[in-house]
Write a protein that holds these residues in place. Structure first.
Motif, mmCIF file in Angstrom:
data_model
loop_
_atom_site.group_PDB
_atom_site.id
_atom_site.type_symbol
_atom_site.label_atom_id
_atom_site.label_comp_id
_atom_site.label_asym_id
_atom_site.label_seq_id
_atom_site.Cartn_x
_atom_site.Cartn_y
_atom_site.Cartn_z
ATOM 1 N N GLY A 11 0.765 -1.244 0.000
ATOM 2 C CA GLY A 11 0.000 0.000 0.000
ATOM 3 C C GLY A 11 0.792 1.288 0.000
ATOM 4 N N LYS A 12 2.125 1.206 -0.078
ATOM 5 C CA LYS A 12 2.878 2.468 -0.171
ATOM 6 C C LYS A 12 2.868 2.922 -1.621
ATOM 7 C CE LYS A 12 6.291 2.296 3.551
ATOM 8 N NZ LYS A 12 7.737 2.228 3.859
ATOM 9 N N THR A 13 2.448 4.169 -1.845
ATOM 10 C CA THR A 13 2.458 4.726 -3.191
ATOM 11 C C THR A 13 3.232 6.025 -3.127
ATOM 12 O OG1 THR A 13 0.551 6.195 -2.967
ATOM 13 C CG2 THR A 13 0.083 3.878 -3.444
ATOM 14 N N GLY A 14 3.733 6.517 -4.252
ATOM 15 C CA GLY A 14 4.442 7.779 -4.149
ATOM 16 C C GLY A 14 5.136 8.221 -5.405
ATOM 17 N N ILE A 15 5.605 9.456 -5.332
ATOM 18 C CA ILE A 15 6.342 10.052 -6.443
ATOM 19 C C ILE A 15 7.615 10.719 -5.891
ATOM 20 C CG2 ILE A 15 4.319 10.436 -7.921
ATOM 21 C CD1 ILE A 15 4.328 13.382 -6.953
ATOM 22 N N ASN A 16 8.459 11.145 -6.820
ATOM 23 C CA ASN A 16 9.681 11.847 -6.441
ATOM 24 C C ASN A 16 9.485 13.351 -6.645
ATOM 25 O OD1 ASN A 16 10.748 9.216 -6.245
ATOM 26 N ND2 ASN A 16 11.380 9.263 -8.392
ATOM 27 N N THR A 17 10.151 14.141 -5.822
ATOM 28 C CA THR A 17 10.091 15.602 -5.979
ATOM 29 C C THR A 17 11.513 16.149 -5.839
ATOM 30 O OG1 THR A 17 9.794 15.905 -3.618
ATOM 31 C CG2 THR A 17 7.776 15.753 -4.932
ATOM 32 N N GLU A 18 11.628 17.459 -5.991
ATOM 33 C CA GLU A 18 12.945 18.096 -5.804
ATOM 34 C C GLU A 18 13.514 17.739 -4.441
ATOM 35 O OE1 GLU A 18 14.255 21.338 -7.684
ATOM 36 O OE2 GLU A 18 13.458 20.009 -9.237
ATOM 37 N N ALA A 19 12.631 17.586 -3.457
ATOM 38 C CA ALA A 19 13.096 17.339 -2.088
ATOM 39 C C ALA A 19 13.675 15.936 -1.930
ATOM 40 C CB ALA A 19 11.944 17.537 -1.114
ATOM 41 N N GLY A 20 13.353 15.025 -2.822
ATOM 42 C CA GLY A 20 13.907 13.679 -2.707
ATOM 43 C C GLY A 20 12.987 12.631 -3.294
ATOM 44 N N LYS A 21 13.484 11.370 -3.214
ATOM 45 C CA LYS A 21 12.758 10.247 -3.811
ATOM 46 C C LYS A 21 11.687 9.740 -2.841
ATOM 47 C CE LYS A 21 13.989 6.094 -6.375
ATOM 48 N NZ LYS A 21 13.610 4.867 -5.736
ATOM 49 N N ASN A 22 10.509 9.489 -3.347
ATOM 50 C CA ASN A 22 9.427 8.881 -2.562
ATOM 51 C C ASN A 22 9.007 9.689 -1.336
ATOM 52 O OD1 ASN A 22 9.350 6.610 -4.251
ATOM 53 N ND2 ASN A 22 10.873 5.519 -3.025
ATOM 54 N N LEU A 23 9.263 11.000 -1.348
ATOM 55 C CA LEU A 23 8.910 11.772 -0.149
ATOM 56 C C LEU A 23 7.446 12.213 -0.160
ATOM 57 C CD1 LEU A 23 12.111 13.932 0.485
ATOM 58 C CD2 LEU A 23 11.416 11.789 1.553
ATOM 59 N N VAL A 24 6.818 12.179 -1.335
ATOM 60 C CA VAL A 24 5.398 12.527 -1.421
ATOM 61 C C VAL A 24 4.628 11.268 -1.799
ATOM 62 C CG1 VAL A 24 3.681 13.862 -2.708
ATOM 63 C CG2 VAL A 24 5.867 14.905 -2.081
ATOM 64 N N GLY A 25 3.613 10.947 -1.017
ATOM 65 C CA GLY A 25 2.870 9.726 -1.337
ATOM 66 C C GLY A 25 1.720 9.510 -0.386
ATOM 67 N N ALA A 26 1.142 8.335 -0.466
ATOM 68 C CA ALA A 26 0.006 8.007 0.395
ATOM 69 C C ALA A 26 -0.016 6.498 0.615
ATOM 70 C CB ALA A 26 -1.293 8.435 -0.291
ATOM 71 N N PHE A 27 -0.578 6.100 1.738
ATOM 72 C CA PHE A 27 -0.835 4.671 1.941
ATOM 73 C C PHE A 27 -2.171 4.359 1.271
ATOM 74 C CE2 PHE A 27 2.039 5.501 5.519
ATOM 75 C CZ PHE A 27 2.903 4.419 5.407
ATOM 76 N N HIS A 28 -2.156 3.495 0.288
ATOM 77 C CA HIS A 28 -3.398 3.177 -0.432
ATOM 78 C C HIS A 28 -3.327 1.714 -0.886
ATOM 79 C CE1 HIS A 28 -7.059 4.126 -2.564
ATOM 80 N NE2 HIS A 28 -6.559 3.684 -3.703
ATOM 81 N N PRO A 29 -3.706 0.797 0.008
ATOM 82 C CA PRO A 29 -3.578 -0.626 -0.336
ATOM 83 C C PRO A 29 -4.412 -0.997 -1.562
ATOM 84 C CG PRO A 29 -3.988 -0.342 2.005
ATOM 85 C CD PRO A 29 -4.195 1.000 1.371
ATOM 86 N N PRO A 30 -3.876 -1.895 -2.397
ATOM 87 C CA PRO A 30 -4.632 -2.328 -3.576
ATOM 88 C C PRO A 30 -5.785 -3.255 -3.191
ATOM 89 C CG PRO A 30 -2.609 -3.583 -3.358
ATOM 90 C CD PRO A 30 -2.587 -2.566 -2.264
ATOM 91 N N LYS A 31 -6.700 -3.459 -4.123
ATOM 92 C CA LYS A 31 -7.798 -4.430 -3.924
ATOM 93 C C LYS A 31 -7.293 -5.840 -4.160
ATOM 94 C CE LYS A 31 -11.094 -1.620 -3.139
ATOM 95 N NZ LYS A 31 -11.222 -1.487 -1.689
ATOM 96 N N ALA A 32 -6.265 -5.942 -5.006
ATOM 97 C CA ALA A 32 -5.687 -7.245 -5.331
ATOM 98 C C ALA A 32 -4.337 -7.025 -6.002
ATOM 99 C CB ALA A 32 -6.604 -8.008 -6.287
ATOM 100 N N VAL A 33 -3.496 -8.062 -5.941
ATOM 101 C CA VAL A 33 -2.208 -8.028 -6.637
ATOM 102 C C VAL A 33 -2.098 -9.313 -7.442
ATOM 103 C CG1 VAL A 33 0.303 -7.882 -6.385
ATOM 104 C CG2 VAL A 33 -1.170 -6.701 -4.738
ATOM 105 N N LEU A 34 -1.766 -9.174 -8.727
ATOM 106 C CA LEU A 34 -1.654 -10.349 -9.591
ATOM 107 C C LEU A 34 -0.236 -10.440 -10.131
ATOM 108 C CD1 LEU A 34 -5.011 -9.596 -11.298
ATOM 109 C CD2 LEU A 34 -4.549 -11.660 -10.008
#
Ligand SMILES: NC(=O)c1ccc[n+]([C@@H]2O[C@H](COP(=O)([O-])OP(=O)(O)OC[C@H]3O[C@@H](n4cnc5c(N)ncnc54)[C@H](O)[C@@H]3O)[C@@H](O)[C@H]2O)c1
Length: 363
Positions: free
Chosen positions: A142-165
């Motif tokens: 459930g960790k999701t995110g993007i990179n910004t000037e401030a660093g890698k993966n510093l902006v994001g949200a916990f959003h678990p998937p419904k399923a993983v295949l």
């Protein structure tokens, strides 16, 4: 369901299943309500033809499939890409009962997950990871995110998937770097929780790097179980989830110093050897187990050393690690195989000593 598929449950407040096996992608519609009117299929450029097949599979009745090809690798994890996706979802009138499917490696599931987490404050997401790292790590938890000037993966949200295949057929086109990078995270799961993984990787040294081999499938399933158990117990990394960061303190520092040109798993491999040196120097870990780190990772083609002369940059990079809390910085160390502990980052002298051990040279 085909008997060759393995289903692993992830617990917690929003439980879901991880399906693993060849052809697992054909199970996609089991997790999608026939009433879902719109699906946005986010995919990376190398997955273009696979995405067309998935889109055909999903196109039932009046349902609209919106294909969204994102830039390759880290170039997808930007606010611009997310902004363009929001425009697309707006234009195509995505509602809260519509959904997003992510097809690709960890960069795809990270950015698609962030789009899903933010559109209308959260719409359903299914992850279809196509890299080894994606299958055993990025797509689950459930960790999701993007990179910004401030660093890698510093902006994001916990959003678990419904399923993983995890469709193992996807692994056939991965290059050596992507395969070994994923193997590092698998070995990490062995060190922190499942010694059997280490046995299999050691004894099936040649087969383990063959995408269709049974030993690889076996360790993928075992690593997914480790991750599923941990994130099921602690989604938000308040406690036990921190152990998944084994090897990441020094690994992240290498990635930063190298300008993110190193494969993540390769940096983590060196980071685990570094952590093992720190742990033995502190008297926590038996030196034979430190040697075991070195020998096992080297045996599967992973790097176990780093160049000398970079101490100041590495130390600075470790100080800004996102795992730090307030002014306190932590590090995961092993007391034994399967027995991790989170400690306050030891003093510089110990860290320097470990760096010298793995770089064989000057600070
Ligand atoms: N959210 C998490 O918990 C988590 C955990 C670990 C890593 N990550 C993130 O995952 C990313 C790394 O994941 P990755 O190693 O999968 O990188 P990636 O997604 O950049 O994929 C690596 C390369 O493989 C290509 N590719 C994907 N599937 C392929 C296939 N089947 N055949 C051939 N090529 C294929 C991609 O297009 C890309 O060029 C990083 O951004 C990292 O921050 C997230």
């Amino acid at each position: 369901m085909s008997s060759s598929l393995t289903v692993i449950a992830v617990g917690g407040q929003t439980p879901y299943e991880v399906t693993i096996g060849r052809g697992a992608l054909r199970e996609l519609d089991r997790y999608i309500d026939p009433q879902v009117a719109r699906i946005c299929l986010v995919f990376q450029p190398p997955l273009r033809s696979a995405a067309a097949v998935v889109a055909d599979h999903l196109r039932v009745g009046q349902r609209r499939i919106v294909g969204l090809e994102i830039p390759d690798g880290e170039a997808a994890k930007t606010l611009d890409v997310v902004g363009d996706a929001w425009q697309t979802l707006g234009r195509t009138e995505f509602t809260r009962s519509d959904m997003i499917v992510a097809l690709g490696g960890g960069a795809a599931s990270d950015v698609a997950g962030f789009i899903a987490a933010t559109w209308l404050r959260g719409i359903p997401l299914i992850n279809a990871p196509t890299t080894l790292l994606g299958m055993v790590d990025a797509a689950i938890g459930g960790k999701t995110g993007i990179n910004t000037e401030a660093g890698k993966n510093l902006v994001g949200a916990f959003h678990p998937p419904k399923a993983v295949l995890c469709d193992l057929d996807a692994l056939g086109t991965l290059d050596e770097v992507a395969l070994t990078s994923g193997l590092a995270e698998i070995v990490k799961c062995g060190f922190i929780a499942d010694p059997e993984i280490l046995e299999i990787v050691w004894s099936a040294q040649n087969q383990i790097r063959q995408p269709a081999s049974d030993p690889l499938r076996d360790v993928i399933e075992r690593a997914v179980r480790v991750k599923a158990d941990v994130v099921g117990a602690d989604l938000r990394e308040n406690s036990i989830r921190a152990i998944l960061n084994y090897g990441h303190t020094f690994g992240h520092a290498i990635e930063r110093v190298e300008g993110f040109t190193w494969a993540h798993g390769h940096a983590v491999a060196v980071g685990m050897v570094f952590a093992a040196h720190v742990a033995t120097a502190m008297g926590l870990l038996d030196p034979t187990l430190r040697q075991a780190h070195h020998d096992l990772l080297q045996r599967v083609g992973l790097p176990v050393s780093y160049r000398p002369g970079r101490w100041n940059e590495l130390r600075q990079a470790m100080a800004v690690d996102k795992k730090n809390r307030g002014n306190q910085s932590n590090m995961v160390l092993l007391r034994a195989i399967g027995d991790p502990t989170v400690v306050e980052t030891p003093n510089d002298q110990l860290l320097q000593h470990a760096y010298q051990e793995i770089s064989g040279g000057a600070l």
